[in-house]
Design a protein around this motif. Structure first.
Motif, mmCIF file in Angstrom:
data_model
loop_
_atom_site.group_PDB
_atom_site.id
_atom_site.type_symbol
_atom_site.label_atom_id
_atom_site.label_comp_id
_atom_site.label_asym_id
_atom_site.label_seq_id
_atom_site.Cartn_x
_atom_site.Cartn_y
_atom_site.Cartn_z
ATOM 1 N N SER A 168 25.014 42.891 34.557
ATOM 2 C CA SER A 168 24.936 43.895 33.491
ATOM 3 C C SER A 168 25.529 45.229 33.921
ATOM 4 O O SER A 168 25.726 46.119 33.082
ATOM 5 N N LYS A 169 25.854 45.385 35.201
ATOM 6 C CA LYS A 169 26.353 46.667 35.701
ATOM 7 C C LYS A 169 27.806 46.964 35.338
ATOM 8 O O LYS A 169 28.124 48.086 34.957
ATOM 9 N N PRO A 170 28.745 46.010 35.455
ATOM 10 C CA PRO A 170 30.130 46.340 35.079
ATOM 11 C C PRO A 170 30.219 46.720 33.610
ATOM 12 O O PRO A 170 29.588 46.080 32.755
ATOM 13 N N LYS A 171 31.011 47.731 33.298
ATOM 14 C CA LYS A 171 31.168 48.133 31.899
ATOM 15 C C LYS A 171 31.884 47.054 31.106
ATOM 16 O O LYS A 171 31.685 46.929 29.900
ATOM 17 N N LEU A 172 32.731 46.269 31.778
ATOM 18 C CA LEU A 172 33.406 45.149 31.117
ATOM 19 C C LEU A 172 33.232 43.895 31.948
ATOM 20 O O LEU A 172 33.577 43.876 33.131
ATOM 21 N N LEU A 173 32.707 42.857 31.332
ATOM 22 C CA LEU A 173 32.585 41.543 31.967
ATOM 23 C C LEU A 173 33.536 40.592 31.250
ATOM 24 O O LEU A 173 33.421 40.381 30.037
ATOM 25 N N ILE A 174 34.491 40.032 32.004
ATOM 26 C CA ILE A 174 35.463 39.090 31.445
ATOM 27 C C ILE A 174 35.033 37.667 31.817
ATOM 28 O O ILE A 174 34.856 37.358 32.995
ATOM 29 N N VAL A 175 34.851 36.832 30.796
ATOM 30 C CA VAL A 175 34.468 35.435 31.004
ATOM 31 C C VAL A 175 35.619 34.569 30.501
ATOM 32 O O VAL A 175 35.888 34.502 29.298
ATOM 33 N N ASP A 176 36.294 33.906 31.419
ATOM 34 C CA ASP A 176 37.497 33.154 31.094
ATOM 35 C C ASP A 176 37.201 31.664 30.952
ATOM 36 O O ASP A 176 36.306 31.127 31.613
ATOM 37 N N GLU A 177 37.940 31.014 30.067
ATOM 38 C CA GLU A 177 37.961 29.546 29.953
ATOM 39 C C GLU A 177 36.641 28.952 29.470
ATOM 40 O O GLU A 177 36.229 27.882 29.922
ATOM 41 N N LEU A 178 35.992 29.595 28.537
ATOM 42 C CA LEU A 178 34.792 29.014 27.946
ATOM 43 C C LEU A 178 35.192 27.821 27.077
ATOM 44 O O LEU A 178 36.028 27.939 26.190
ATOM 45 N N GLY A 179 34.589 26.670 27.348
ATOM 46 C CA GLY A 179 34.867 25.481 26.553
ATOM 47 C C GLY A 179 35.827 24.501 27.179
ATOM 48 O O GLY A 179 36.011 23.391 26.666
#
Length: 286
Positions: A168-179
């Motif tokens: 929860s600390k990074p202002k932006l969390l990038i989650v790649d390749e869902l699915g």
């Protein structure tokens, strides 16, 4: 017996010591060169001070950006300048430039990049992450399978709260390749807790080869998938890329792969947005 002479100590430059104490390493390391530059330009005392401060700020920004890029764990170096917008006409370059300004990150909003494999989703996610770092935001990049596996491991070790706090600390969390790959059995519940923790406080950028209507299948739990989408789409920017894979396009040009016959239907991930189940809350805000 003759006493050995004490070695002569080099006197410490008081200005150098003060600059070190103030942590002005950019000025300290370049002081003589900067003063020579100011003298050649016939700068006033005020203008010289401005020059020194500018170089110090530039030095600190450079070091901050280098450190932030390392902490982001990007899998490759990708920039917006290297993205071929002409090859993907379904993408609006103006919308990407607006996202690159990172205002959505400051507002805790989300970006969903949807489309079939090879159309540039990961490239855009990394490039937008780099722009966020340049704008002063902290960023973390991860794949969906790595993220969920980490959450499951933390849950099994009774430190899920600690893991969620870190994510929860990074202002932006990038989650790649869902699915793209099957997720852990409890993935939906763990991912929901992460999305809830970041809701309206931290931005997320998620890439997926599945339309949001298919996320119930992705998480194997339509009810929790609906709750996830309810939060993600509340403040969101959804981009659906309809196009050919960059990698396959090169193969087709060389004749190694034949193009699909006409009328096969839309590519994976290009379905129009609709909720997993009924309800107005799942529609993205205009």
């Amino acid at each position: 017996m003759t006493r050995a002479k004490k070695a002569t100590e080099v006197p410490t430059d008081p200005l150098d010591a003060m600059l070190a104490r103030l942590q002005l390493s950019g000025i300290r390391d370049q002081l003589d060169n900067l003063l020579d530059e100011a003298a050649r330009a016939n700068l006033s005392a005020r203008e010289t001070l401005i020059l020194l401060c500018e170089r110090e700020i530039a030095r600190k920004d450079h070091r901050r950006i280098d450190m932030a890029l390392k902490l982001a764990h990007f899998p490759a170096v990708k920039e917006l300048a290297g993205f071929d917008f002409e090859a993907q006409p379904s993408i609006d370059p103006k919308q990407i430039r607006d996202l690159a300004a990172s205002r959505w990150i400051a507002n805790g909003e989300n970006v969903l990049l949807l489309g079939p494999p090879g159309v540039g989703k990961t490239h855009l996610s990394i490039a937008l992450g780099r722009e966020a770092i340049l704008a002063g935001y902290t960023v973390q990049f991860t794949t969906a399978t790595t993220l969920v596996a980490g959450l499951a491991k933390a849950h099994g070790e009774r430190r899920l709260d600690e893991k969620l706090l870190a994510l929860s600390k990074p202002k932006l969390l990038i989650v790649d390749e869902l699915g793209y790959l099957p997720l852990e059995p409890d993935a939906a519940h763990l991912f929901f807790q992460l999305v809830s923790r970041r809701y309206e406080t931290g931005a997320m950028l998620i890439t997926s080869n599945r339309s949001v209507a298919e996320w119930g299948t992705v998480f194997a739990d339509p009810v929790v998938a609906t709750a996830i989408l309810d939060r993600l789409l509340h403040h969101s920017h959804v981009l659906t890329i309809r196009g050919d894979s960059y990698r396959l396009r090169a193969k087709r040009k060389s004749g190694l792969i034949q193009p699909p016959p006409a009328g096969d239907g839309p590519p994976v991930g290009s379905a129009s947005l609709r909720p997993v189940t009924g309800g107005n809350n799942l529609q993205p805000r205009s």
